[in-house]
Design a protein around this motif. Sequence first.
Motif, PDB file in Angstrom:
ATOM      1  N   UNK A 157       0.820  -1.221   0.000  1.00 18.39           N
ATOM      2  CA  UNK A 157       0.000   0.000   0.000  1.00 18.39           C
ATOM      3  C   UNK A 157       0.847   1.261   0.000  1.00 18.39           C
ATOM      4  N   UNK A 158       2.157   1.079   0.132  1.00 19.61           N
ATOM      5  CA  UNK A 158       3.042   2.230   0.272  1.00 19.61           C
ATOM      6  C   UNK A 158       3.323   2.897  -1.075  1.00 19.61           C
ATOM      7  N   UNK A 159       3.466   4.203  -1.023  1.00 20.64           N
ATOM      8  CA  UNK A 159       3.881   4.947  -2.221  1.00 20.64           C
ATOM      9  C   UNK A 159       5.332   4.661  -2.567  1.00 20.64           C
ATOM     10  N   UNK A 160       6.020   3.970  -1.651  1.00 18.16           N
ATOM     11  CA  UNK A 160       7.429   3.661  -1.888  1.00 18.16           C
ATOM     12  C   UNK A 160       7.592   2.250  -2.462  1.00 18.16           C
ATOM     13  N   UNK A 161       6.490   1.632  -2.820  1.00 18.18           N
ATOM     14  CA  UNK A 161       6.549   0.335  -3.521  1.00 18.18           C
ATOM     15  C   UNK A 161       6.688   0.636  -5.015  1.00 18.18           C
ATOM     16  N   UNK A 162       7.899   0.446  -5.522  1.00 22.39           N
ATOM     17  CA  UNK A 162       8.169   0.740  -6.934  1.00 22.39           C
ATOM     18  C   UNK A 162       8.648  -0.519  -7.659  1.00 22.39           C
TER      19      UNK A 162
ATOM     20  N   UNK B  28       3.082  -2.423  -8.537  1.00 21.38           N
ATOM     21  CA  UNK B  28       2.603  -1.998  -7.217  1.00 21.38           C
ATOM     22  C   UNK B  28       1.083  -2.125  -7.065  1.00 21.38           C
ATOM     23  N   UNK B  29       0.683  -2.323  -5.823  1.00 19.07           N
ATOM     24  CA  UNK B  29      -0.746  -2.462  -5.548  1.00 19.07           C
ATOM     25  C   UNK B  29      -1.395  -1.114  -5.280  1.00 19.07           C
ATOM     26  N   UNK B  30      -2.698  -1.133  -5.163  1.00 19.37           N
ATOM     27  CA  UNK B  30      -3.421   0.099  -4.874  1.00 19.37           C
ATOM     28  C   UNK B  30      -3.944   0.054  -3.461  1.00 19.37           C
ATOM     29  N   UNK B  31      -5.154   0.435  -3.270  1.00 15.56           N
ATOM     30  CA  UNK B  31      -5.738   0.408  -1.934  1.00 15.56           C
ATOM     31  C   UNK B  31      -6.573   1.635  -1.656  1.00 15.56           C
ATOM     32  N   UNK B  32      -7.243   2.144  -2.715  1.00 11.64           N
ATOM     33  CA  UNK B  32      -8.115   3.314  -2.541  1.00 11.64           C
ATOM     34  C   UNK B  32      -9.144   3.002  -1.437  1.00 11.64           C
ATOM     35  N   UNK B  33      -9.279   3.908  -0.484  1.00 12.45           N
ATOM     36  CA  UNK B  33     -10.076   3.652   0.723  1.00 12.45           C
ATOM     37  C   UNK B  33     -11.549   3.363   0.409  1.00 12.45           C
ATOM     38  N   UNK B  34     -12.113   4.118  -0.541  1.00 13.93           N
ATOM     39  CA  UNK B  34     -13.542   3.930  -0.841  1.00 13.93           C
ATOM     40  C   UNK B  34     -13.800   2.533  -1.410  1.00 13.93           C
TER      41      UNK B  34
ATOM     42  N   UNK C  99       6.741   2.119 -16.468  1.00 15.37           N
ATOM     43  CA  UNK C  99       7.723   1.124 -16.015  1.00 15.37           C
ATOM     44  C   UNK C  99       9.008   1.347 -16.800  1.00 15.37           C
ATOM     45  N   UNK C 100      10.132   1.274 -16.118  1.00 13.03           N
ATOM     46  CA  UNK C 100      11.408   1.427 -16.813  1.00 13.03           C
ATOM     47  C   UNK C 100      12.469   0.598 -16.087  1.00 13.03           C
ATOM     48  N   UNK C 101      13.676   0.569 -16.625  1.00 11.16           N
ATOM     49  CA  UNK C 101      14.736  -0.185 -15.957  1.00 11.16           C
ATOM     50  C   UNK C 101      16.072   0.527 -16.127  1.00 11.16           C
TER      51      UNK C 101
ATOM     52  N   UNK D 151      20.913  -8.930 -19.802  1.00  9.23           N
ATOM     53  CA  UNK D 151      21.567  -8.061 -18.828  1.00  9.23           C
ATOM     54  C   UNK D 151      20.738  -8.036 -17.528  1.00  9.23           C
ATOM     55  N   UNK D 152      21.418  -8.085 -16.380  1.00  9.75           N
ATOM     56  CA  UNK D 152      20.737  -7.935 -15.099  1.00  9.75           C
ATOM     57  C   UNK D 152      20.377  -6.453 -14.933  1.00  9.75           C
ATOM     58  N   UNK D 153      19.106  -6.179 -14.753  1.00 10.72           N
ATOM     59  CA  UNK D 153      18.701  -4.774 -14.605  1.00 10.72           C
ATOM     60  C   UNK D 153      17.812  -4.594 -13.374  1.00 10.72           C
ATOM     61  N   UNK D 154      17.766  -3.384 -12.899  1.00 12.25           N
ATOM     62  CA  UNK D 154      16.864  -3.039 -11.799  1.00 12.25           C
ATOM     63  C   UNK D 154      15.656  -2.345 -12.409  1.00 12.25           C
ATOM     64  N   UNK D 155      14.488  -2.794 -11.991  1.00  6.58           N
ATOM     65  CA  UNK D 155      13.248  -2.269 -12.586  1.00  6.58           C
ATOM     66  C   UNK D 155      12.590  -1.267 -11.648  1.00  6.58           C
ATOM     67  N   UNK D 156      11.883  -0.362 -12.240  1.00  5.16           N
ATOM     68  CA  UNK D 156      10.980   0.443 -11.432  1.00  5.16           C
ATOM     69  C   UNK D 156       9.615   0.507 -12.112  1.00  5.16           C
ATOM     70  N   UNK D 157       8.600   0.282 -11.315  1.00  6.14           N
ATOM     71  CA  UNK D 157       7.227   0.383 -11.823  1.00  6.14           C
ATOM     72  C   UNK D 157       6.531   1.431 -10.960  1.00  6.14           C
ATOM     73  N   UNK D 158       6.232   2.554 -11.563  1.00  2.05           N
ATOM     74  CA  UNK D 158       5.580   3.627 -10.794  1.00  2.05           C
ATOM     75  C   UNK D 158       4.079   3.509 -11.060  1.00  2.05           C
ATOM     76  N   UNK D 159       3.376   2.938 -10.116  1.00  6.99           N
ATOM     77  CA  UNK D 159       1.930   2.787 -10.327  1.00  6.99           C
ATOM     78  C   UNK D 159       1.109   2.970  -9.046  1.00  6.99           C
ATOM     79  N   UNK D 160       1.779   2.961  -7.899  1.00  5.01           N
ATOM     80  CA  UNK D 160       0.995   3.134  -6.671  1.00  5.01           C
ATOM     81  C   UNK D 160       0.387   4.538  -6.657  1.00  5.01           C
ATOM     82  N   UNK D 161      -0.893   4.643  -6.269  1.00  3.61           N
ATOM     83  CA  UNK D 161      -1.516   5.981  -6.312  1.00  3.61           C
ATOM     84  C   UNK D 161      -0.886   6.901  -5.289  1.00  3.61           C
TER      85      UNK D 161
END
Length: 475
Positions: A87-92, A96-102, A405-407, A443-453
């Motif tokens: 649920x964290x905004x720091x999950x990249x 990443x998951x969501x978790x909208x309260x409504x 998403x990028x790497x 190639x070994x790469x580090x990924x980032x997925x920016x999707x958490x709200x």
Amino acid sequence: MNTEDIVIRLNELKLLSQELETPEAERTEMMETVTNYANQFIGNLDSTKAFNKEESYSLEITNEKRSLPALLDLYQKEVVEKGINASSGKHLGYIPGGGVFTSALGDFIAAVTNPFASVHYASPGAATIENEVVNWLKKVFSFPENAVGCLSSGGSISTLIAFTAARDHHKVKNELIPKNVVYLSEQVHHSTQKALRIIGLEDVVIRQVSMDAQHKMRTDVLKDLIQEDISAGLHPFMIVATAGTTDTGTIDPLDEIADIAENFKMWFHVDAAYGGFFIMTSKKDLFKGIEKANSLIVDPHKGLFLPYGIGAVLVKDSEAVLHSNYYTANYMQDISIDKMLKSPANLSPELTKHFRGLRMWLPLQFHGVEPIVACLEEKLLLVHYFRNKLVELGFQVGPEPDLSISYFWYPFEKDADEKNKLLMDEIHADGTVFLSSSIIGNRFVIRTAVLAFRTKQENIDEAVAMIEACLKKVI
Ligand SMILES: Cc1ncc(COP(=O)(O)O)c(C=O)c1O
């Protein structure tokens, strides 16, 4: 047992079982405890790490009763504080998951009222909500009104439903299976191959179509492969394109692929599980051709920021979907046929299920789409911001992504893969922000997925500071 004994026993059982109907005063107290817990959890998200490598124990079910506050303490210690804080905004990492309260409120109300959403006769309102959610999705993806669809637990089950329809439409069965060919790119999500296996298509021929430098499926290669297979007496039957690949955030050239599929009378499936909702953003043009798909999957628990447990599938050929999923039985004789066609159960393998429609219908009705689109646009910008910062630190980055998403990797002069792996280990040990890795082009790469709200510029700045500190330990 005589009637008198039955009544005595029934009274005993009533006394014992009535604990399951929590009295109002206790309900109010429990709600307050849970509300406080939820507020504390959300309030602390920014100051909590996104990842903790520790394992969980002490969750065994025993006969000993425990209080709700004690159980929430246990949950906090053993579940929330271990592993990835989705649920964290720091999950990249990963997706990443969501978790909208409504949406969580929708789940709560669905569970309290517990309508039987799968069958229209049993709950016309709940079934209609499920159908209205599907109707909304049809509009988002410009699917025709007579297309069908349903909500599932996620992308993997949606894929099963879509591929089963493709299989039944093309009558791929028995000795014909090894003669049928499915085309996909190396970047396809593994749930694609898994679904083929589960639905009995393990022995179809699978052709991996090569990709261009942007990781997009090469349509010239696709056409050649199809022609070769036809010449060899095989039956090309399905193309799987991706609108937002998991590792690289790429959208395949959907329009061209759609034309090829049409030309060769093949089933065109689009996996838009991760990327689909970006069609509502400035990236709309990249999705051109998605409306020509025979089937499409999209995950509201990804791009609509809802909590895990909701995927969706749309299919144009309703008969193909009904073929495997529409079934009637003696115990359903009270249900008329026209009502049956409005029932989600007839379009999915599930009969009894959680009323998922509400967790999507409620936030859409309450918030409207504007904040959702703004959040998606923000993710697109944040990934660019992140890439720029990484380049400033001396990292190499993958090609400009279509979506969020990028790497990246650090160009160590020697043993680059080994050292980038060490860097990944350092990042995981730190845990402030969570990132994951992959192998792209050997190639070994580090990924980032920016999707958490909840991911905002501050979180990306935190990620950059953490990466810089970890890099110093590896260099
Ligand atoms: C492109 C893509 N397709 C399918 C899936 C599978 O979805 P789910 O995990 O909801 O089953 C994922 C999951 O990350 C994905 O990224």
